[in-house]
Scaffold this motif. Structure first.
Motif, PDB file in Angstrom:
ATOM      1  N   PHE A  76       0.834  -1.204   0.000  1.00 23.04           N
ATOM      2  CA  PHE A  76       0.000   0.000   0.000  1.00 23.04           C
ATOM      3  C   PHE A  76       0.875   1.264   0.000  1.00 23.04           C
ATOM      4  CE2 PHE A  76      -2.389   3.361   2.170  1.00 23.04           C
ATOM      5  CZ  PHE A  76      -3.528   3.400   1.378  1.00 23.04           C
ATOM      6  N   GLY A  77       1.999   1.198   0.723  1.00 22.02           N
ATOM      7  CA  GLY A  77       2.861   2.375   0.841  1.00 22.02           C
ATOM      8  C   GLY A  77       3.853   2.536  -0.305  1.00 22.02           C
ATOM      9  N   SER A  78       4.034   1.462  -1.067  1.00 19.39           N
ATOM     10  CA  SER A  78       5.058   1.468  -2.102  1.00 19.39           C
ATOM     11  C   SER A  78       4.786   2.518  -3.186  1.00 19.39           C
ATOM     12  CB  SER A  78       5.135   0.055  -2.701  1.00 19.39           C
ATOM     13  OG  SER A  78       5.735   0.092  -3.954  1.00 19.39           O
ATOM     14  N   GLY A  79       5.807   3.300  -3.502  1.00 17.28           N
ATOM     15  CA  GLY A  79       5.688   4.284  -4.584  1.00 17.28           C
ATOM     16  C   GLY A  79       5.074   5.606  -4.165  1.00 17.28           C
ATOM     17  N   ALA A  80       4.599   5.707  -2.918  1.00 14.43           N
ATOM     18  CA  ALA A  80       3.868   6.912  -2.491  1.00 14.43           C
ATOM     19  C   ALA A  80       4.776   8.141  -2.395  1.00 14.43           C
ATOM     20  CB  ALA A  80       3.181   6.657  -1.156  1.00 14.43           C
ATOM     21  N   LEU A  81       6.039   7.941  -2.000  1.00 15.82           N
ATOM     22  CA  LEU A  81       6.963   9.079  -1.903  1.00 15.82           C
ATOM     23  C   LEU A  81       7.271   9.622  -3.302  1.00 15.82           C
ATOM     24  CD1 LEU A  81       8.949  10.941  -0.392  1.00 15.82           C
ATOM     25  CD2 LEU A  81      10.647   9.120  -0.536  1.00 15.82           C
ATOM     26  N   ARG A  82       7.483   8.709  -4.247  1.00 21.06           N
ATOM     27  CA  ARG A  82       7.755   9.127  -5.616  1.00 21.06           C
ATOM     28  C   ARG A  82       6.577   9.945  -6.186  1.00 21.06           C
ATOM     29  NH1 ARG A  82       6.334   8.393 -10.338  1.00 21.06           N
ATOM     30  NH2 ARG A  82       4.833   6.772  -9.801  1.00 21.06           N
ATOM     31  N   LYS A  83       5.356   9.492  -5.874  1.00 25.66           N
ATOM     32  CA  LYS A  83       4.162  10.210  -6.352  1.00 25.66           C
ATOM     33  C   LYS A  83       4.114  11.628  -5.788  1.00 25.66           C
ATOM     34  CE  LYS A  83       1.124   6.231  -6.710  1.00 25.66           C
ATOM     35  NZ  LYS A  83       0.073   5.566  -5.919  1.00 25.66           N
ATOM     36  N   GLN A 118       7.432  13.600  -7.516  1.00 29.34           N
ATOM     37  CA  GLN A 118       7.422  13.839  -8.962  1.00 29.34           C
ATOM     38  C   GLN A 118       6.102  14.364  -9.482  1.00 29.34           C
ATOM     39  OE1 GLN A 118       8.854  10.186 -10.720  1.00 29.34           O
ATOM     40  NE2 GLN A 118      10.981  10.850 -10.464  1.00 29.34           N
ATOM     41  N   GLU A 119       4.992  13.913  -8.876  1.00 29.65           N
ATOM     42  CA  GLU A 119       3.685  14.291  -9.409  1.00 29.65           C
ATOM     43  C   GLU A 119       2.931  15.272  -8.520  1.00 29.65           C
ATOM     44  OE1 GLU A 119       1.772  10.484  -9.906  1.00 29.65           O
ATOM     45  OE2 GLU A 119       3.573   9.712 -10.874  1.00 29.65           O
ATOM     46  N   GLY A 120       3.393  15.450  -7.288  1.00 27.78           N
ATOM     47  CA  GLY A 120       2.647  16.308  -6.369  1.00 27.78           C
ATOM     48  C   GLY A 120       1.254  15.746  -6.100  1.00 27.78           C
ATOM     49  N   ASP A 121       1.130  14.428  -6.196  1.00 27.79           N
ATOM     50  CA  ASP A 121      -0.159  13.730  -6.060  1.00 27.79           C
ATOM     51  C   ASP A 121      -0.724  13.892  -4.637  1.00 27.79           C
ATOM     52  OD1 ASP A 121      -2.199  11.905  -5.718  1.00 27.79           O
ATOM     53  OD2 ASP A 121      -1.168  10.261  -6.748  1.00 27.79           O
ATOM     54  N   GLU A 122      -1.717  14.769  -4.508  1.00 28.92           N
ATOM     55  CA  GLU A 122      -2.215  15.104  -3.171  1.00 28.92           C
ATOM     56  C   GLU A 122      -2.992  13.968  -2.511  1.00 28.92           C
ATOM     57  OE1 GLU A 122      -2.834  19.402  -2.318  1.00 28.92           O
ATOM     58  OE2 GLU A 122      -3.563  19.364  -4.392  1.00 28.92           O
ATOM     59  N   LYS A 123      -3.543  13.083  -3.336  1.00 29.72           N
ATOM     60  CA  LYS A 123      -4.300  11.960  -2.757  1.00 29.72           C
ATOM     61  C   LYS A 123      -3.397  10.779  -2.436  1.00 29.72           C
ATOM     62  CE  LYS A 123      -9.123  12.429  -3.901  1.00 29.72           C
ATOM     63  NZ  LYS A 123      -9.603  12.945  -5.190  1.00 29.72           N
ATOM     64  N   GLY A 124      -2.572  10.370  -3.407  1.00 30.32           N
ATOM     65  CA  GLY A 124      -1.801   9.137  -3.252  1.00 30.32           C
ATOM     66  C   GLY A 124      -0.362   9.336  -2.826  1.00 30.32           C
ATOM     67  N   GLY A 125       0.062  10.589  -2.680  1.00 25.79           N
ATOM     68  CA  GLY A 125       1.458  10.849  -2.378  1.00 25.79           C
ATOM     69  C   GLY A 125       1.754  10.831  -0.888  1.00 25.79           C
ATOM     70  N   CYS A 126       3.001  10.432  -0.555  1.00 24.60           N
ATOM     71  CA  CYS A 126       3.461  10.487   0.837  1.00 24.60           C
ATOM     72  C   CYS A 126       4.470  11.642   0.922  1.00 24.60           C
ATOM     73  CB  CYS A 126       4.117   9.169   1.229  1.00 24.60           C
ATOM     74  SG  CYS A 126       4.726   9.189   2.918  1.00 24.60           S
ATOM     75  N   PHE A 127       4.030  12.763   1.469  1.00 24.51           N
ATOM     76  CA  PHE A 127       4.856  13.970   1.539  1.00 24.51           C
ATOM     77  C   PHE A 127       5.669  13.936   2.835  1.00 24.51           C
ATOM     78  CE2 PHE A 127       1.363  14.809  -1.251  1.00 24.51           C
ATOM     79  CZ  PHE A 127       1.879  15.614  -2.255  1.00 24.51           C
ATOM     80  N   MET A 128       6.826  13.309   2.787  1.00 25.15           N
ATOM     81  CA  MET A 128       7.635  13.183   4.002  1.00 25.15           C
ATOM     82  C   MET A 128       8.095  14.562   4.461  1.00 25.15           C
ATOM     83  SD  MET A 128       9.815   9.723   3.459  1.00 25.15           S
ATOM     84  CE  MET A 128       9.007   8.172   3.052  1.00 25.15           C
TER      85      MET A 128
END
Lengths: 74, 314
Positions: free
Chosen positions: B257-264, B267-277
């Motif tokens: 579930f967490g995989s790829g969320a930081l990249r999103k 790189q994409e600024g994905d407000e729903k699926g992104g993990c903004f560390m």
């Protein structure tokens, strides 16, 4: 002898009965995280007067016993 | 201000930029190094070819000292170690474990080694292995974090080892720098503050979110998996926490579930699926500015505070 000493140190680290510790007991089962394992490793180093130079790739009490036996030639 | 860290690393300001995965690329690291601090390229899980290309890009922009952060649980960690040795990278910081088995070869290559540590035991272990200094990182930091907070951790590590100690976690301005120097540190590592550096190439939405974030806007997920992560409260982190509390979710499902969320997020600024560390200091980060200005402002403020502190002792 190595196992008994290590089992006691591990049991002390997580306040459990030494009788419950086996070679198969994993640190994860005992809720010991990687930092706790480092403390156990340091206690073992002191007990056996050796340097283990590790701490990361250990999963079970048996792993520790094997490592100490290699280092001490026991 | 000149501390032992400046001499050890050959830098002007006692500031290291955090080795943030997906974030700390050649552009940011070059700006920090050129600006007088120590810029860091994060190797994270990236292949050696990528890291080599980033090193070359950085060297095209600056001849100042820089470092590479090696994430010890990377599947290609051995190749990264070989690469930094072959490339004669001046400094290596390490994260996610004990770097002991790599320290002798890094040192033999003339590399200055600064492991990130989160306990006194870890600090003692890396001191024995030959590290040059330690970065004591408290749980206020962003990304993967330890349990102790900076305020309690730094003085205990200063007592535990003879090595110079760099403080990290929760520091985003000169007040933080001055405070940790009082605790015994010789410098700081900052991550969150550099997220909004002009030269940081993350998605503009990531920067906006950091600037908008208040004191209470970060949250820790992943405790159940044994590697807690601090990030902004977003739909993703809230969903992750909910899943974490669901006994029906296996650790493997959670990881997936967490995989790829930081990249999103990056790189994409994905407000729903992104993990903004981000660290707890995000509320102190107010604007986008050049990396050099961030460091100059931080050091000037710390100098003023330290000079003024004498008024308490009469």
């Amino acid at each position: 002898m190595v196992f008994e000493k290590i089992a006691q140190l591990v049991a002390d680290a997580c306040d459990m009965d030494v009788k419950e510790v086996t070679k198969e007991t994993s640190f994860e089962d005992m809720e010991l995280d990687s930092l706790d394992v480092i403390e156990v490793v340091m206690a073992i180093e002191e007990e056996f007067k050796i340097n283990l130079e590790t701490g990361d790739d250990l999963k079970t009490v048996g792993d520790l016993v094997k490592l100490v036996e290699t280092k001490t030639g026991a | 201000m000149k501390t032992h860290l400046c001499e050890l690393l050959g830098i002007r300001y006692p500031i290291i930029q955090g080795g943030m995965a997906w974030v700390a690329d050649a552009a940011l690291a070059a700006a920090v190094s050129e600006g007088g601090g120590l810029g860091i390229i994060a190797a994270a899980n990236a292949p050696a070819d990528y890291v080599r290309a980033e090193i070359n890009k950085l060297r095209a922009k600056t001849d100042k000292p820089f470092g590479v952060n090696i994430m010890l649980i990377s599947p290609v960690v051995d190749e990264i170690v070989e690469l930094v040795i072959a490339e004669k990278v001046p400094v290596v910081t390490t994260g996610a474990g004990l770097p002991n088995k790599y320290v002798p070869s890094l040192k033999a290559a003339g590399i200055t080694v600064l492991p990130v540590v989160s306990s006194c035991g870890m600090a003692k272990m890396v001191e024995r292995a030959g590290a040059d200094a330690v970065i004591a990182e408290g749980g206020e930091a962003g990304g993967h974090i330890g349990d102790l907070n900076t305020m309690a951790l730094v003085p205990q590590i200063c007592d535990a080892v003879k090595l110079p100690v760099v403080a990290a976690g929760g520091i985003a301005d000169g007040r933080g720098l001055a405070a940790v120097m009082m605790l015994g540190a010789v410098g700081v590592q900052m991550g969150t503050r550099f997220l909004t550096a002009e030269e940081c190439s993350i998605h503009p939405r990531y920067k906006e979110k950091i600037i908008a974030a208040k004191d209470i806007d970060t949250i820790t997920t992943g405790k159940r998996l044994g590697h807690p992560v601090r990030a902004l409260k977003t739909p993703f982190t809230r969903a992750f926490l909910k899943n974490e509390g669901d006994p029906g979710m296996t650790p493997e499902e959670l990881e997936a579930f967490g995989s790829g969320a930081l990249r999103k997020a990056v790189q994409e600024g994905d407000e729903k699926g992104g993990c903004f560390m981000a660290g707890q200091s995000c509320g102190l980060v107010k604007r986008i500015q050049p990396a050099e200005e961030i460091m100059r402002e931080t050091v000037t403020q710390a100098e003023d505070i330290l000079k003024g502190a004498v008024r308490w002792v009469k």
